[in-house]
Each structure stands twice: as structure tokens, then as C-alpha cells.
Design a protein around this motif. Structure first.
Motif, PDB file in Angstrom:
ATOM      1  N   ALA A  14      42.134  51.877  53.501  1.00 55.07           N
ATOM      2  CA  ALA A  14      40.878  52.296  52.874  1.00 55.07           C
ATOM      3  C   ALA A  14      40.985  52.185  51.354  1.00 55.07           C
ATOM      4  CB  ALA A  14      40.537  53.729  53.264  1.00 55.07           C
ATOM      5  N   GLY A  15      39.941  51.658  50.727  1.00 54.67           N
ATOM      6  CA  GLY A  15      39.896  51.525  49.276  1.00 54.67           C
ATOM      7  C   GLY A  15      40.363  50.178  48.768  1.00 54.67           C
ATOM      8  N   GLN A  16      40.927  49.343  49.640  1.00 54.20           N
ATOM      9  CA  GLN A  16      41.394  48.017  49.196  1.00 54.20           C
ATOM     10  C   GLN A  16      40.222  47.058  49.036  1.00 54.20           C
ATOM     11  OE1 GLN A  16      44.609  46.143  51.239  1.00 54.20           O
ATOM     12  NE2 GLN A  16      45.804  48.018  51.458  1.00 54.20           N
ATOM     13  N   ARG A  17      40.380  46.112  48.113  1.00 47.52           N
ATOM     14  CA  ARG A  17      39.403  45.040  47.962  1.00 47.52           C
ATOM     15  C   ARG A  17      39.443  44.155  49.197  1.00 47.52           C
ATOM     16  NH1 ARG A  17      38.288  42.635  42.356  1.00 47.52           N
ATOM     17  NH2 ARG A  17      38.305  40.722  43.594  1.00 47.52           N
ATOM     18  N   LEU A  18      38.270  43.681  49.614  1.00 44.97           N
ATOM     19  CA  LEU A  18      38.179  42.847  50.803  1.00 44.97           C
ATOM     20  C   LEU A  18      39.008  41.572  50.670  1.00 44.97           C
ATOM     21  CD1 LEU A  18      36.987  41.972  53.518  1.00 44.97           C
ATOM     22  CD2 LEU A  18      34.915  41.246  52.293  1.00 44.97           C
ATOM     23  N   ASP A  19      38.907  40.886  49.510  1.00 44.74           N
ATOM     24  CA  ASP A  19      39.622  39.610  49.375  1.00 44.74           C
ATOM     25  C   ASP A  19      41.137  39.803  49.425  1.00 44.74           C
ATOM     26  OD1 ASP A  19      39.689  40.878  46.900  1.00 44.74           O
ATOM     27  OD2 ASP A  19      38.972  39.153  45.749  1.00 44.74           O
ATOM     28  N   ARG A  20      41.628  40.875  48.810  1.00 41.07           N
ATOM     29  CA  ARG A  20      43.068  41.122  48.804  1.00 41.07           C
ATOM     30  C   ARG A  20      43.567  41.566  50.182  1.00 41.07           C
ATOM     31  NH1 ARG A  20      43.041  44.290  42.957  1.00 41.07           N
ATOM     32  NH2 ARG A  20      42.581  42.422  41.687  1.00 41.07           N
ATOM     33  N   TRP A  21      42.757  42.341  50.855  1.00 41.39           N
ATOM     34  CA  TRP A  21      43.087  42.769  52.212  1.00 41.39           C
ATOM     35  C   TRP A  21      43.180  41.562  53.133  1.00 41.39           C
ATOM     36  CZ3 TRP A  21      40.228  42.510  56.824  1.00 41.39           C
ATOM     37  CH2 TRP A  21      40.675  43.306  57.884  1.00 41.39           C
ATOM     38  N   PHE A  22      42.221  40.661  53.030  1.00 46.35           N
ATOM     39  CA  PHE A  22      42.204  39.451  53.848  1.00 46.35           C
ATOM     40  C   PHE A  22      43.427  38.581  53.541  1.00 46.35           C
ATOM     41  CE2 PHE A  22      41.232  35.101  54.836  1.00 46.35           C
ATOM     42  CZ  PHE A  22      40.509  35.156  56.024  1.00 46.35           C
ATOM     43  N   LYS A  23      43.720  38.406  52.256  1.00 50.70           N
ATOM     44  CA  LYS A  23      44.833  37.547  51.840  1.00 50.70           C
ATOM     45  C   LYS A  23      46.173  38.108  52.308  1.00 50.70           C
ATOM     46  CE  LYS A  23      46.367  33.935  49.614  1.00 50.70           C
ATOM     47  NZ  LYS A  23      46.192  32.600  50.185  1.00 50.70           N
ATOM     48  N   ARG A  24      46.289  39.428  52.353  1.00 52.87           N
ATOM     49  CA  ARG A  24      47.539  40.037  52.822  1.00 52.87           C
ATOM     50  C   ARG A  24      47.754  39.761  54.314  1.00 52.87           C
ATOM     51  NH1 ARG A  24      48.395  44.935  55.017  1.00 52.87           N
ATOM     52  NH2 ARG A  24      46.336  45.711  54.405  1.00 52.87           N
ATOM     53  N   LEU A  25      46.661  39.764  55.084  1.00 52.26           N
ATOM     54  CA  LEU A  25      46.762  39.524  56.518  1.00 52.26           C
ATOM     55  C   LEU A  25      46.907  38.039  56.855  1.00 52.26           C
ATOM     56  CD1 LEU A  25      44.078  42.024  57.925  1.00 52.26           C
ATOM     57  CD2 LEU A  25      46.554  42.309  57.813  1.00 52.26           C
ATOM     58  N   PHE A  26      46.308  37.206  56.009  1.00 51.65           N
ATOM     59  CA  PHE A  26      46.321  35.762  56.281  1.00 51.65           C
ATOM     60  C   PHE A  26      46.767  35.004  55.022  1.00 51.65           C
ATOM     61  CE2 PHE A  26      42.964  37.830  58.764  1.00 51.65           C
ATOM     62  CZ  PHE A  26      43.385  37.540  60.057  1.00 51.65           C
ATOM     63  N   PRO A  27      48.044  35.146  54.654  1.00 49.20           N
ATOM     64  CA  PRO A  27      48.535  34.557  53.394  1.00 49.20           C
ATOM     65  C   PRO A  27      48.500  33.031  53.371  1.00 49.20           C
ATOM     66  CG  PRO A  27      50.369  35.379  54.713  1.00 49.20           C
ATOM     67  CD  PRO A  27      49.112  35.866  55.361  1.00 49.20           C
ATOM     68  N   HIS A  28      48.398  32.385  54.541  1.00 51.66           N
ATOM     69  CA  HIS A  28      48.383  30.919  54.571  1.00 51.66           C
ATOM     70  C   HIS A  28      47.041  30.327  54.180  1.00 51.66           C
ATOM     71  CE1 HIS A  28      46.686  32.053  58.457  1.00 51.66           C
ATOM     72  NE2 HIS A  28      46.201  30.833  58.582  1.00 51.66           N
ATOM     73  N   VAL A  29      46.003  31.184  54.062  1.00 51.68           N
ATOM     74  CA  VAL A  29      44.676  30.705  53.670  1.00 51.68           C
ATOM     75  C   VAL A  29      44.576  30.703  52.150  1.00 51.68           C
ATOM     76  CG1 VAL A  29      42.182  31.034  53.899  1.00 51.68           C
ATOM     77  CG2 VAL A  29      43.698  31.636  55.801  1.00 51.68           C
ATOM     78  N   ALA A  30      44.315  29.560  51.562  1.00 42.52           N
ATOM     79  CA  ALA A  30      44.260  29.422  50.103  1.00 42.52           C
ATOM     80  C   ALA A  30      43.167  30.306  49.512  1.00 42.52           C
ATOM     81  CB  ALA A  30      44.015  27.969  49.723  1.00 42.52           C
ATOM     82  N   HIS A  31      43.398  30.734  48.261  1.00 39.69           N
ATOM     83  CA  HIS A  31      42.441  31.618  47.588  1.00 39.69           C
ATOM     84  C   HIS A  31      41.038  31.001  47.522  1.00 39.69           C
ATOM     85  CE1 HIS A  31      40.972  34.689  44.846  1.00 39.69           C
ATOM     86  NE2 HIS A  31      40.553  33.736  44.030  1.00 39.69           N
ATOM     87  N   GLY A  32      40.983  29.704  47.201  1.00 40.03           N
ATOM     88  CA  GLY A  32      39.691  29.037  47.124  1.00 40.03           C
ATOM     89  C   GLY A  32      38.968  29.025  48.455  1.00 40.03           C
ATOM     90  N   LYS A  33      39.752  28.890  49.543  1.00 41.76           N
ATOM     91  CA  LYS A  33      39.168  28.907  50.882  1.00 41.76           C
ATOM     92  C   LYS A  33      38.607  30.284  51.207  1.00 41.76           C
ATOM     93  CE  LYS A  33      38.446  27.396  55.135  1.00 41.76           C
ATOM     94  NZ  LYS A  33      37.400  26.380  55.443  1.00 41.76           N
ATOM     95  N   VAL A  34      39.325  31.335  50.824  1.00 43.31           N
ATOM     96  CA  VAL A  34      38.847  32.701  51.056  1.00 43.31           C
ATOM     97  C   VAL A  34      37.519  32.922  50.339  1.00 43.31           C
ATOM     98  CG1 VAL A  34      39.353  35.153  50.728  1.00 43.31           C
ATOM     99  CG2 VAL A  34      41.191  33.578  51.371  1.00 43.31           C
ATOM    100  N   GLU A  35      37.431  32.471  49.080  1.00 45.03           N
ATOM    101  CA  GLU A  35      36.186  32.626  48.323  1.00 45.03           C
ATOM    102  C   GLU A  35      35.027  31.903  49.014  1.00 45.03           C
ATOM    103  OE1 GLU A  35      37.195  31.206  44.416  1.00 45.03           O
ATOM    104  OE2 GLU A  35      37.545  33.255  43.701  1.00 45.03           O
ATOM    105  N   LYS A  36      35.301  30.720  49.550  1.00 49.48           N
ATOM    106  CA  LYS A  36      34.254  29.965  50.238  1.00 49.48           C
ATOM    107  C   LYS A  36      33.808  30.684  51.512  1.00 49.48           C
ATOM    108  CE  LYS A  36      33.118  25.437  52.158  1.00 49.48           C
ATOM    109  NZ  LYS A  36      33.595  24.048  52.424  1.00 49.48           N
ATOM    110  N   LEU A  37      34.750  31.242  52.267  1.00 45.04           N
ATOM    111  CA  LEU A  37      34.413  31.980  53.487  1.00 45.04           C
ATOM    112  C   LEU A  37      33.553  33.199  53.172  1.00 45.04           C
ATOM    113  CD1 LEU A  37      37.847  31.846  55.364  1.00 45.04           C
ATOM    114  CD2 LEU A  37      35.783  30.523  55.890  1.00 45.04           C
ATOM    115  N   LEU A  38      33.829  33.852  52.045  1.00 42.28           N
ATOM    116  CA  LEU A  38      33.015  34.998  51.619  1.00 42.28           C
ATOM    117  C   LEU A  38      31.640  34.541  51.155  1.00 42.28           C
ATOM    118  CD1 LEU A  38      35.795  36.911  49.665  1.00 42.28           C
ATOM    119  CD2 LEU A  38      34.550  37.809  51.645  1.00 42.28           C
ATOM    120  N   ARG A  39      31.626  33.479  50.362  1.00 45.76           N
ATOM    121  CA  ARG A  39      30.369  32.972  49.803  1.00 45.76           C
ATOM    122  C   ARG A  39      29.406  32.499  50.888  1.00 45.76           C
ATOM    123  NH1 ARG A  39      32.671  29.825  46.663  1.00 45.76           N
ATOM    124  NH2 ARG A  39      32.408  27.850  47.764  1.00 45.76           N
ATOM    125  N   THR A  40      29.948  31.918  51.945  1.00 47.12           N
ATOM    126  CA  THR A  40      29.106  31.390  53.023  1.00 47.12           C
ATOM    127  C   THR A  40      28.854  32.409  54.132  1.00 47.12           C
ATOM    128  OG1 THR A  40      31.088  30.451  54.092  1.00 47.12           O
ATOM    129  CG2 THR A  40      29.839  29.015  52.600  1.00 47.12           C
TER     130      THR A  40
END
Length: 324
Positions: A14-40
Motif C-alpha cells: 500500500a502506498g507504492q507508485r503503480l509503475d514502480r510496483w509493476f516494475k518490481r513484479l515484472f523487471p523484464h518489461v522495459a520502462h518505455g513499455k510500461v509507460e505505453k501499457l499505462l498510456r493505452t
């Protein structure tokens, strides 16, 4: 490729940023890809779109879209990195390769540094020495631990000869010689309105200062553009962090575009806003063989500066033995 998942946010997240939480669980997904998944809208919280800085609450449900297999991503990334690395190669033999490292690419990883030369190396390859992220030029890499050991001795024993070229903001005084003294870590101040105030830098200090190290640099002003700028050749006799950058600042003419070692003098117009420091050549001795000597071509921003000020690459004919 995985299927769609719905993951509940545990109490301890609780209280973690969504992007950082996602990246911690799925570190193989590039940062740019995460931003695109959020944006879309492919990543959702309780069925709703959310931005990367959204703070999660315990019990919320996060939609995870189909993701590529980590091993596939790793293999594709490795292939791409190796291809990029070997595009930089300017010398190769059975033991070593030398690359022309571009400015802006880190040599090793660190905080918020995800792309770096060390991470591109094939298994068994090792860095022999280092360059600052913003310095371009010759970087030596060994193909084995044994090669790294003997090549590394040339740097440890200071028999490796490194020549750097720089364009300075102003003209160093005197025009040639040796600058030597002690340096240690410090913090930037705000004398010149520097936005990086508080970041770590190297500072000139007195002998006996805790953790101070002695640094020596030979240098010669090859050409000048009035009092505005100079083409300076430098040979470090020691290998301290930011040694050349600090020494040029001490001489009254910091390297053009340096964000840490500055002056109150305005930077000449027309220069690219990046560090004008290039590891031009490297020479190391080899037992029973001719010395290995590698030269890196000038990067685009340095060529532009030379054209702007009328400097010529052929002008550099320094007698380093005379300066010793």
C-alpha cells in the motif's frame, strides 16, 4: 506470452507508485513499455485507467495485460546489446577489443542507470578501465580474465598512455605544463546557479584531508580561439574520478558543456550542450610485441566545436616527454 492477470495489492505494498510496483513484479518489461501499457489503458486499477504515479491501496485489483516471456526478452535484449556493442568496435585481436564509446552511455550500472557497456558484454568479457558517462572515446575490453589481468597491469603500473582531447570554455593558464594536487569528494555549491547543487563532485583539497588522493595531469594548449576557447590535449598520469574535469576548472578554463565543473564565464554560442572531452588514444605495452595503440575518431559534437573555432585535428603534436 502470458495471459491477462488480475493481481490484488497486498497490505505491505500500500502506498507504492503503480509503475514502480509493476516494475518490481515484472523487471523484464522495459520502462518505455510500461509507460505505453499505462498510456493505452492496458494496465488498470479496479477496472479504471491509472497513471504511473498513482498510489496503490491495499486490496485494489490491478489488471496485468499479456506479457512476453522473460527468457525471450532476455535473449532478444542480449542479441540487440551485443550487436550495438560490436558496432562500436575500432580494434580487435584474440585478447582484446577497443570500442569508441559514445558520450552519454554509461560504462557501468548504478542508480537509475539501466543501459551500460558492462551490461552489453558477452559472458567472459571484462572492462579493463573506465570512462565517465559523458566522456567519449577509447574504452578497452578484455575477452578473458587472463587478458584483463595483464592489460589491467598497464593501468595499475601507469605504463598505459592515455591522451584526451578537450575544448575548454576560456584558455587555461599557463598554456602548458603539469597540474598536480590532492582531490577528494565534495558537494557542488550554487556559485554559478548550478541546478545540480548538492550532487557529489571532486574538489581540490590539502594534503592530509581524509580520503584525499593525489592526481597529476600533463596538458598543453594546442590552439586558441582568442580568449573564448581552447583545444587542449591532456595526459593523465593518475586515474582519479573527474581528474581532467577538475584540473581544467582549476586552470581557469573548464571543459565546455561540463555541468559540474563550471565557471561564471558564459559558454561561447554555437556549442552543443554536452561535455567536450574525448579519450582520443590509448597505448599499452605488450610483452614481446609492439605496443598496442588505438585511436578513436572525433565525435560529432567535438567536430562541430573544432569547425566553429577553426581548430584542426592535425595540430596536436605534443612532446609529452618534454612536459614530464
Amino acid at each position: 506470452m502470458s495471459g491477462v492477470q488480475q493481481l490484488d495489492v497486498p497490505e505491505h505494498d500500500a502506498g507504492q507508485r503503480l509503475d514502480r510496483w509493476f516494475k518490481r513484479l515484472f523487471p523484464h518489461v522495459a520502462h518505455g513499455k510500461v509507460e505505453k501499457l499505462l498510456r493505452t489503458g492496458q494496465i488498470r486499477v479496479d477496472g479504471k485507467r491509472a497513471k504511473g504515479n498513482f498510489r496503490l491501496e491495499a486490496g485494489q485489483s490491478v489488471r496485468i495485460p499479456p506479457l512476453p516471456d522473460p527468457e525471450v526478452v532476455k535473449a532478444e535484449t542480449s542479441k540487440r546489446d551485443r550487436s550495438r556493442l560490436f558496432d562500436m568496435v575500432i580494434y580487435e585481436d584474440r585478447d582484446l577489443i577497443a570500442i569508441d564509446k559514445p558520450a552519454g552511455l554509461a560504462v557501468q550500472g548504478g542508480t537509475n542507470t539501466h543501459e551500460h557497456i558492462d551490461g552489453m558484454l558477452p559472458d567472459g568479457f571484462r572492462l579493463v578501465h573506465r570512462l565517465d558517462r559523458d566522456t567519449s572515446g577509447v574504452l578497452l575490453i578484455a575477452k578473458s580474465a587472463q587478458a584483463a589481468k595483464w592489460a589491467g597491469r598497464a593501468f595499475q603500473s601507469r605504463t598505459a598512455k592515455k591522451i584526451y582531447w578537450g575544448v575548454t570554455n576560456g584558455v587555461p593558464r599557463p598554456l602548458s605544463g603539469e597540474i598536480a594536487g590532492y582531490m577528494a569528494k565534495g558537494e557542488l555549491d550554487n556559485r554559478f546557479g548550478n541546478i545540480h547543487e548538492g550532487k557529489e563532485v571532486m574538489m581540490a583539497v590539502r594534503h592530509g584531508t581524509p580520503k584525499a588522493k593525489h592526481a597529476r595531469t600533463l596538458y598543453e594548449v594546442v590552439a586558441t580561439a582568442g580568449a573564448k576557447a581552447a583545444f587542449v590535449a591532456m595526459m593523465p598520469l593518475t586515474g582519479r574520478t573527474h581528474q581532467l574535469r577538475l584540473h581544467m576548472q582549476i586552470l581557469g578554463a573548464p571543459l565546455a558543456g561540463d555541468p559540474k565543473y563550471m565557471t561564471d564565464r558564459q559558454l561561447p554560442g554555437g556549442l552543443d550542450k554536452c561535455l567536450h572531452l574525448h579519450a582520443r588514444s590509448l597505448t599499452i605495452p605488450r610483452d614481446g610485441q609492439p605496443d598496442l595503440s588505438v585511436t578513436a575518431p572525433m565525435p560529432k559534437h567535438m567536430k562541430s566545436a573544432f569547425e566553429l573555432f577553426g581548430f584542426s585535428e592535425s595540430e596536436e603534436q605534443v612532446d609529452w616527454d618534454e612536459l614530464l
